[in-house]
Design an enzyme around this catalytic site. Structure first.
Site, mmCIF file in Angstrom:
data_model
loop_
_atom_site.group_PDB
_atom_site.id
_atom_site.type_symbol
_atom_site.label_atom_id
_atom_site.label_comp_id
_atom_site.label_asym_id
_atom_site.label_seq_id
_atom_site.Cartn_x
_atom_site.Cartn_y
_atom_site.Cartn_z
ATOM 1 N N ASP A 1 23.333 57.895 67.760
ATOM 2 C CA ASP A 1 23.817 56.512 67.889
ATOM 3 C C ASP A 1 25.177 56.424 68.584
ATOM 4 O OD1 ASP A 1 21.512 55.787 66.644
ATOM 5 O OD2 ASP A 1 22.409 55.321 64.713
ATOM 6 N N ALA B 1 17.150 51.194 81.266
ATOM 7 C CA ALA B 1 17.748 52.266 82.072
ATOM 8 C C ALA B 1 18.916 52.896 81.337
ATOM 9 C CB ALA B 1 18.206 51.712 83.426
ATOM 10 N N TYR C 1 32.741 82.144 43.524
ATOM 11 C CA TYR C 1 34.096 81.843 44.031
ATOM 12 C C TYR C 1 34.982 83.060 43.805
ATOM 13 C CZ TYR C 1 37.999 78.898 45.436
ATOM 14 O OH TYR C 1 39.081 78.381 46.111
ATOM 15 N N LYS D 1 19.263 60.103 58.213
ATOM 16 C CA LYS D 1 18.849 61.196 59.101
ATOM 17 C C LYS D 1 18.818 62.516 58.331
ATOM 18 C CE LYS D 1 18.091 61.915 63.624
ATOM 19 N NZ LYS D 1 17.396 61.025 64.560
#
Length: 751
Positions: free
Chosen positions: A133, A191, A35, A90
């Protein structure tokens, strides 16, 4: 399951991911570099040259998993915050399978414009964006706009992941039933985003668009419905000039069915209406459009069935795609994930399914047979080879298509990928490359064993060595055929013509040790370990592996009796290489000498140091005890101390060695440099010589099991010619690795 899942997620710390540091933060100087004030230096560099962010920050290995929770699998529109466990999950998959770091970001935004603006504003943070999603048709628009706007790859996994994995499955399924993709008639149930993306991808693979019949909840997508405005701009491209109908009509005479809709909508009668040897991908979750057993039992010919479930063969699981696609994309800094990259990923997956499956993968899936065919058309998610096949294929396609901003050598890239999965792979790569430079003939004494045959096929295919299988020739050929291997083995049958000459050789070597001519003939005929040992001793092969189906002592005895130790050696020893995340150590003796004296310890140290150098490791040896440099003086501590003294005073020893010392002294730098600054070891030891077999065996197993080390070995050192004894139950990869070590041993002995 719900109770277990809730407990799993809430156990402290809550959730599934955390941030960890990758640089030292132990001192004031470390913090000043991490830092203020040190951090100003990379900031200035990046301000002057933005691409330096890839050099000085995590950007190049950081993906944003971003969702608004509007179409969570199986749950629907649950909102941004409720979707967070999915996005964290994920992230777990990205890290577990491809070593990619993730920030999950849940945006409480339903408006596509606001969503696009928010994600675009974060471009500086990420090396890539994984959209997740998001409900159709917004997901199409959002991905298209972000792809056009951002200079980092954007990938909507719900669309393209299923497309790529099922595309790989389609390639192999069509090959198995002997059909050409250009002739396939394909019926879709669904679809939405996944169905449209999958259909488009099948076109990229070679299925004519005119051969695809797509259905939504209202039936077949017809040109009449498209002209009436009933279809959206994304799925109307698959409208066909055919009569109205439903899924049953679409499936009649179809070669393939792709279900991305709802469970239980397909009957056995509908499967029976399909063309010969149909391909059925029922991928609705958790309940497929038709059950696995139901579809397979619907007809007598071949039904190739895939689902999204892990409890049946041929699981179409997106984890086979997105981690490895992003890995390849990030590593060449692509601006996009284009169609050529997706096609390359699908072909890489399809090709991998035709290769021999590692034992570790077979065990992970309940020891069920995994061999290319109707019930194994795509690899399993836990197959680590996916990383080494898909990521390089994607990177190569990115370079060839102009999407990459940097180029790389693909062979070197595979080695970098292997290093990501552990130090052992990186270390073995050194030996494997050496072995390939000059392959040697290696006798495998248990030549009829199925695992040995599979290992021999891989050894030959990879150019590591020239395997020679010892055993009944007819039985070995049957095993090769049963395994479906394209392998013409080099076989030596003990019942053949060499038996008499080998018996004479064994008798000559052992006649003064109590073996008669008749006993020698019997041993050569009935014990392949003696047969292989004579082959090595005569020079008919360069090295030998044995022990897979025998106890270690009984497997070691024949080569010790026939081949013996080297001219400059009195003792053999067993060495394990243990690899940790950032360290490798060699441990001896773990298999041979029960109660070594100072002579044995001295010699074992020499041999182990020589072995370390074969792995390009400069040895630093410590002879271990429960005493530090004379703190305890007795017969036990004097042996390693005396061996260490002799080695230090030997002008031929060109590596640092010291002892006796305790194990923590040997491996902790602060103890060596602060408490014992007189030691010959300026850095922690990487060769650990244990005072006896019991300690060595216990020590390496504790390090392996509790310390999380990968173990390679045991490697036998001190033999006159290369002989290595496998552990009972070793997997194919262990045999291949030890064959590489034996080949390098043989190269050294011939030089």
């Amino acid at each position: 399951m719900d109770e277990d899942a809730l407990e799993y997620h809430k156990t402290d710390p809550p959730g599934k991911i955390e941030i960890s540091t990758t640089k030292p933060t132990n001192t004031q100087r470390d913090l000043s570099l991490a830092y203020s004030p040190g951090v100003a230096a990379p900031c200035r560099e990046i301000a002057a040259e933005p691409d330096d962010a890839y050099q000085y920050t995590t950007k190049g290995n950081l993906v944003g998993v971003i969702s608004n929770g509007s179409a969570v699998l199986g749950l629907g529109d649950i909102g941004a915050q409720a979707s967070k466990p999915v996005m964290e999950g994920k992230g777990v998959l990205f890290k577990r399978f491809a070593d990619i770091d993730v920030f999950d970001i849940e945006l409480d935004l339903d408006d596509p414009d606001a969503f696009v603006e928010s994600v675009a504003a974060m471009e500086s943070t990420f090396g890539g964006i994984n959209l997740e999603d998001i409900a159709a048709p917004d997901c199409f628009e959002i991905e298209e706009r972000l792809r056009d706007r951002l200079s980092v790859p954007v990938f909507h996994d719900d669309q393209h992941g299923t497309a790529i994995i099922s595309g790989a499955a389609l390639l192999n399924a069509a090959e198995i039933v002997g059909k050409d993709l250009a002739d396939l008639e394909v019926a879709f149930a669904g679809a939405g985003a996944a169905a449209v993306a999958t259909a488009k991808f099948y076109v990229s693979l070679g299925v004519p668009r005119k051969n695809i019949t797509m259905c939504d909840i209202d039936g077949i997508l017809t040109t009449e419905r498209a002209e009436s405005g009933e279809l959206n701009e994304y799925n109307r491209q698959f409208a066909r000039n055919v009569p109205d109908g439903d899924v049953a009509d679409a499936m009649e005479d179809a070669d393939a069915f792709v279900g991305l809709s709802a469970g239980g909508i397909v009957s056995q009668e509908m499967v029976r209406s399909m063309a010969d040897d149909p391909i059925v991908f029922a991928m609705a979750n958790p309940e497929p459009e038709i059950g696995y057993e139901e579809a397979k039992a619907a007809r007598d010919d071949t039904v190739i069935m895939a689902t999204g479930r892990s409890d049946y063969p041929n699981q179409v699981n997106n984890v086979l795609g997105f981690p490895f696609i992003f890995r390849g994309a990030l590593d060449v800094r692509t601006t996009e994930i284009n169609e050529k990259m997706k096609v390359a990923a699908a072909h890489a997956l399809a090709d991998l399914a035709k290769q021999d499956v590692p034992d570790s993968v077979v065990k992970a899936y309940g020891d069920q047979p995994l061999q290319f065919g109707p019930d194994y058309i795509i690899p399993k998610p836990l197959d680590t080879r996916v990383l080494f096949e898909v990521a390089p294929a994607v990177a190569r396609a990115a370079i060839e298509s102009g999407a990459a901003r940097i180029e790389l050598d693909v062979d070197e890239y595979v080695e970098r990928l292997e290093a990501r999965l552990g130090k052992s792979r990186e270390m073995m790569r050194v030996v494997l490359n050496k072995a390939k430079s000059d392959p040697k003939r290696i006798a495998l004494t248990e030549g009829t064993d199925e695992t040995i045959v599979r290992a021999a096929a891989q050894i030959e295919e990879r150019g590591i060595a020239k395997p020679v299988l010892i055993g009944d020739e007819d039985e070995i050929h049957r095993t090769v055929v049963n395994l479906g291997l394209e392998f013409e083995p080099d076989i030596v049958d003990p019942a053949g013509g060499e038996c008499e000459a080998y018996a004479d050789h064994l008798y000559e070597r052992r006649q003064r040790d109590g073996i008669t001519q008749r006993e020698a003939e019997s041993l050569i005929r009935d014990d392949t370990n003696y047969f292989g040992s004579v082959m090595v001793d005569r020079g008919d092969v360069d090295a030998m592996l044995t022990g897979l189906t025998n106890h270690y002592p009984s497997a070691l005895r024949p080569p010790l009796q026939v081949v013996g130790t080297a001219d400059d050696a009195e003792y053999a020893a067993g060495v394990y290489m243990l690899t940790f995340k950032n360290r490798v150590i060699f441990v001896a003796d773990a298999t041979v000498n029960q109660a070594p004296d100072e002579d044995v310890l001295e010699e074992v140290t020499r041999h182990t140091a020589e072995l370390a150098r074969r792995f390009d490791v400069e040895p630093r040896a410590a002879l271990l005890s429960y005493s530090d440099f004379g703190s305890v003086d007795n017969e036990g501590t004097r042996k390693p101390s005396e061996a260490a003294r002799r080695l230090r005073e030997d002008s031929d020893i060109d590596f640092p060695v010291d002892g006796e010392m305790q194990a923590d002294t040997a491996v902790l730098e602060e103890m060596l440099t602060d408490t014992y600054d007189f030691t010959e070891l300026e850095r922690p030891a990487n060769v650990l010589i244990f005072p006896n077999l019991e300690a060595g065996n216990i020590g390496y197993k504790l390090l392996q099991r509790l310390g999380g080390a990968d173990a390679i070995g045991p490697m036998l050192v001190g033999m006159d010619k290369p002989v290595h004894v496998l552990q009972r139950g070793d997997e194919v990869k262990d045999i291949v690795n030890l064959a590489a070590v034996a080949t390098v041993d043989a190269q050294d002995s011939h030089s």
